[in-house]
Design a protein around this motif. Sequence first.
Motif, PDB file in Angstrom:
ATOM      1  N   VAL A  55       0.784  -1.305   0.050  1.00 31.01           N
ATOM      2  CA  VAL A  55       0.088   0.220   0.080  1.00 31.01           C
ATOM      3  C   VAL A  55       0.909   1.053   0.055  1.00 31.01           C
ATOM      4  N   LEU A  56       0.796   2.201  -0.962  1.00 33.63           N
ATOM      5  CA  LEU A  56       1.423   3.471  -0.910  1.00 33.63           C
ATOM      6  C   LEU A  56       0.349   4.724  -0.316  1.00 33.63           C
ATOM      7  N   VAL A  57       0.867   5.097   0.347  1.00 33.14           N
ATOM      8  CA  VAL A  57       0.012   6.514   1.058  1.00 33.14           C
ATOM      9  C   VAL A  57       0.803   7.495   0.807  1.00 33.14           C
ATOM     10  N   PRO A  79      -0.153  -3.665   6.886  1.00 33.22           N
ATOM     11  CA  PRO A  79       1.375  -4.466   7.122  1.00 33.22           C
ATOM     12  C   PRO A  79       2.137  -3.998   6.177  1.00 33.22           C
ATOM     13  N   GLN A  80       1.822  -3.869   4.936  1.00 34.72           N
ATOM     14  CA  GLN A  80       2.788  -3.289   3.928  1.00 34.72           C
ATOM     15  C   GLN A  80       2.839  -1.834   3.490  1.00 34.72           C
ATOM     16  N   ALA A 102       3.863  10.022 -10.249  1.00 33.15           N
ATOM     17  CA  ALA A 102       4.226   9.041 -11.220  1.00 33.15           C
ATOM     18  C   ALA A 102       5.302   8.255 -10.830  1.00 33.15           C
ATOM     19  N   GLN A 103       6.506   8.652 -10.586  1.00 36.19           N
ATOM     20  CA  GLN A 103       7.733   8.027  -9.931  1.00 36.19           C
ATOM     21  C   GLN A 103       7.596   6.971  -8.862  1.00 36.19           C
ATOM     22  N   GLU A 104       6.671   7.459  -7.926  1.00 37.99           N
ATOM     23  CA  GLU A 104       6.436   6.473  -6.613  1.00 37.99           C
ATOM     24  C   GLU A 104       5.236   5.282  -7.208  1.00 37.99           C
ATOM     25  N   LEU A 105       4.577   5.754  -8.218  1.00 40.68           N
ATOM     26  CA  LEU A 105       3.773   4.725  -8.869  1.00 40.68           C
ATOM     27  C   LEU A 105       4.623   3.873  -9.482  1.00 40.68           C
ATOM     28  N   SER A 111       7.490  -2.970  -7.892  1.00 43.38           N
ATOM     29  CA  SER A 111       8.124  -3.771  -6.554  1.00 43.38           C
ATOM     30  C   SER A 111       6.888  -4.962  -6.268  1.00 43.38           C
ATOM     31  N   VAL A 112       5.585  -4.825  -7.117  1.00 43.97           N
ATOM     32  CA  VAL A 112       4.518  -5.921  -6.835  1.00 43.97           C
ATOM     33  C   VAL A 112       4.847  -7.216  -7.718  1.00 43.97           C
TER      34      VAL A 112
END
Length: 116
Positions: A55-57, A79-80, A102-105, A111-112
């Motif tokens: 999960v990216l917040v 947890p992730q 965009a870079q973070e996405l 990574s998935v």
Amino acid sequence: MSKRPVPTAVMDEWFRPAQQNRGVRRDLRIFAMSTPGAAELSALVDRLPSFDRPVLVVWATEDRLMPREHGPRLASLFPQGRLVEVDDSYTLVPVDRPEVLAQELVQLASSVSPGR
């Protein structure tokens, strides 16, 4: 909600579907009226730790609507969960800092593992 003015042409494109399409207006009304009550929200929050995927917040450090301390708190429920704080932005990070988002996405997507 954005730190810099959104061009009028962009705003027009955002709102045009609701102005021209009865179905879009219907769906917006349904969405606006569907806010869960406090008990349901609490139950939903209690389920967040069971989500076992990355999960990216993404949280704007200068957000005027959502307090900065809510970002780390939200990320910690998963947890992730991973928090990325974005400087020089208000709520609409995709408008204010699209390159950072965009870079973070891209990083999250790479990574998935496939098939998850």
